[in-house]
Design a protein around this motif. Sequence first.
Motif, PDB file in Angstrom:
ATOM      1  N   UNK A  13       0.835  -1.213   0.000  1.00 18.83           N
ATOM      2  CA  UNK A  13       0.000   0.000   0.000  1.00 18.83           C
ATOM      3  C   UNK A  13       0.867   1.259   0.000  1.00 18.83           C
ATOM      4  N   UNK A  14       1.997   1.226   0.735  1.00 23.66           N
ATOM      5  CA  UNK A  14       2.904   2.375   0.726  1.00 23.66           C
ATOM      6  C   UNK A  14       3.517   2.562  -0.661  1.00 23.66           C
ATOM      7  N   UNK A  15       3.877   1.458  -1.316  1.00 21.58           N
ATOM      8  CA  UNK A  15       4.427   1.525  -2.673  1.00 21.58           C
ATOM      9  C   UNK A  15       3.390   2.075  -3.639  1.00 21.58           C
ATOM     10  N   UNK A  16       2.157   1.622  -3.508  1.00 22.59           N
ATOM     11  CA  UNK A  16       1.083   2.116  -4.376  1.00 22.59           C
ATOM     12  C   UNK A  16       0.965   3.637  -4.267  1.00 22.59           C
ATOM     13  N   UNK A  17       0.978   4.150  -3.061  1.00 24.42           N
ATOM     14  CA  UNK A  17       0.822   5.594  -2.858  1.00 24.42           C
ATOM     15  C   UNK A  17       1.937   6.372  -3.553  1.00 24.42           C
ATOM     16  N   UNK A  18       3.176   5.922  -3.395  1.00 29.58           N
ATOM     17  CA  UNK A  18       4.311   6.610  -4.028  1.00 29.58           C
ATOM     18  C   UNK A  18       4.250   6.475  -5.542  1.00 29.58           C
ATOM     19  N   UNK A  19       3.926   5.269  -6.016  1.00 30.90           N
ATOM     20  CA  UNK A  19       3.881   5.032  -7.464  1.00 30.90           C
ATOM     21  C   UNK A  19       2.845   5.926  -8.141  1.00 30.90           C
ATOM     22  N   UNK A  20       1.671   6.036  -7.549  1.00 31.80           N
ATOM     23  CA  UNK A  20       0.615   6.879  -8.120  1.00 31.80           C
ATOM     24  C   UNK A  20       1.037   8.341  -8.089  1.00 31.80           C
ATOM     25  N   UNK A  21       1.682   8.766  -7.012  1.00 29.40           N
ATOM     26  CA  UNK A  21       2.184  10.144  -6.927  1.00 29.40           C
ATOM     27  C   UNK A  21       3.171  10.438  -8.048  1.00 29.40           C
ATOM     28  N   UNK A  22       3.926   9.424  -8.457  1.00 32.80           N
ATOM     29  CA  UNK A  22       4.940   9.601  -9.503  1.00 32.80           C
ATOM     30  C   UNK A  22       4.383   9.352 -10.899  1.00 32.80           C
ATOM     31  N   UNK A  23       3.064   9.201 -11.000  1.00 32.80           N
ATOM     32  CA  UNK A  23       2.405   9.120 -12.300  1.00 32.80           C
ATOM     33  C   UNK A  23       2.264   7.735 -12.879  1.00 32.80           C
ATOM     34  N   UNK A  24       2.493   6.689 -12.084  1.00 32.74           N
ATOM     35  CA  UNK A  24       2.378   5.317 -12.566  1.00 32.74           C
ATOM     36  C   UNK A  24       0.980   4.755 -12.305  1.00 32.74           C
ATOM     37  N   UNK A  25       0.668   3.689 -13.002  1.00 33.33           N
ATOM     38  CA  UNK A  25      -0.646   3.049 -12.881  1.00 33.33           C
ATOM     39  C   UNK A  25      -0.488   1.652 -12.283  1.00 33.33           C
ATOM     40  N   UNK A  26      -1.279   1.338 -11.276  1.00 32.62           N
ATOM     41  CA  UNK A  26      -1.275   0.005 -10.685  1.00 32.62           C
ATOM     42  C   UNK A  26      -2.332  -0.830 -11.410  1.00 32.62           C
ATOM     43  N   UNK A  27      -1.882  -1.853 -12.134  1.00 29.24           N
ATOM     44  CA  UNK A  27      -2.813  -2.656 -12.943  1.00 29.24           C
ATOM     45  C   UNK A  27      -3.129  -4.001 -12.302  1.00 29.24           C
ATOM     46  N   UNK A  28      -2.392  -4.366 -11.249  1.00 31.74           N
ATOM     47  CA  UNK A  28      -2.647  -5.630 -10.551  1.00 31.74           C
ATOM     48  C   UNK A  28      -2.217  -5.480  -9.103  1.00 31.74           C
ATOM     49  N   UNK A  29      -3.109  -5.875  -8.196  1.00 25.86           N
ATOM     50  CA  UNK A  29      -2.809  -5.888  -6.764  1.00 25.86           C
ATOM     51  C   UNK A  29      -3.165  -7.266  -6.232  1.00 25.86           C
ATOM     52  N   UNK A  30      -2.148  -8.021  -5.819  1.00 24.39           N
ATOM     53  CA  UNK A  30      -2.351  -9.364  -5.297  1.00 24.39           C
ATOM     54  C   UNK A  30      -2.095  -9.359  -3.797  1.00 24.39           C
ATOM     55  N   UNK A  31      -3.146  -9.617  -3.044  1.00 27.78           N
ATOM     56  CA  UNK A  31      -3.031  -9.735  -1.597  1.00 27.78           C
ATOM     57  C   UNK A  31      -3.473 -11.110  -1.151  1.00 27.78           C
ATOM     58  N   UNK A  32      -3.509 -11.301   0.147  1.00 22.72           N
ATOM     59  CA  UNK A  32      -3.857 -12.612   0.677  1.00 22.72           C
ATOM     60  C   UNK A  32      -5.289 -13.010   0.347  1.00 22.72           C
ATOM     61  N   UNK A  33      -6.123 -12.011   0.065  1.00 21.55           N
ATOM     62  CA  UNK A  33      -7.543 -12.284  -0.198  1.00 21.55           C
ATOM     63  C   UNK A  33      -7.817 -12.614  -1.664  1.00 21.55           C
ATOM     64  N   UNK A  34      -6.850 -12.425  -2.559  1.00 22.28           N
ATOM     65  CA  UNK A  34      -7.091 -12.711  -3.987  1.00 22.28           C
ATOM     66  C   UNK A  34      -5.874 -13.372  -4.639  1.00 22.28           C
TER      67      UNK A  34
END
Length: 238
Positions: A13-34
């Motif tokens: 989640x911390x990486x997602x926040x920084x990545x989005x701030x830097x203009x990147x797109x998160x296309x896949x998020x794999x957690x324990x629930x999926x």
Amino acid sequence: MKIALIGYGKMGKAIEEIAVQRGHEIVLKVGIENLEDNTINNIRKADVAIEFTGPESAYENVLRCVDAGVPVVCGSTGWLSRYEEAKNYSLARKGALLYASNFSVGVNIFFAINKRLAELMAPHKEYNVSMTEVHHTQKKDAPSGTAITLAEQILDNSDSKKQWVNQPSQQREDLVIRSERIDPAPGTHIISYTSAIDDIEIRHTAHNRTGFATGAVLAAEFIHGKQGVFSMSDVLGI
């Protein structure tokens, strides 16, 4: 840049926040629930994968990314007995792998300082070196991957220390690493050289996960479009 996050805990989640701030797109998020979404076809939707899971899953996740043809940045610790296998697998398939025990810019500068200090102290046998690492109680491995990296740097430059141990020892050849688990500590690493005359100590203390997350995104930006095996020294030019 399109990023796949394999591991969506606190670091993810911390990486997602920084990545989005830097203009990147998160296309896949794999957690324990999926976990069922952790497939080669889904990973192929990304330009780069960032893997932060645990020692039980990191190796297979890295291989899956290589098979998908997607460069992978791995920050999981506790699986390094299989790192050489993963490295060779990636090289054989012309993949891209960047592993670091710690992605923080400050920690990687600390690595360089630790290595140089170990070189300077090597001739001075009157000093005994030891290490302390402090992390939060949810950290799964002990000692930390960062502590192991620091210890191996010292061992590479010492004639008197033969191995690191994660317990008290009176053997001069043992490099003692003390592991403490205290909330909410994100991470502290202390290297101490002690003698009858004086002490020398270097310390790195993380205040939060932002430095780790920022470094992981910098690593992803670096490895995008590349082939080979890399480290944070390549990213930072140190």
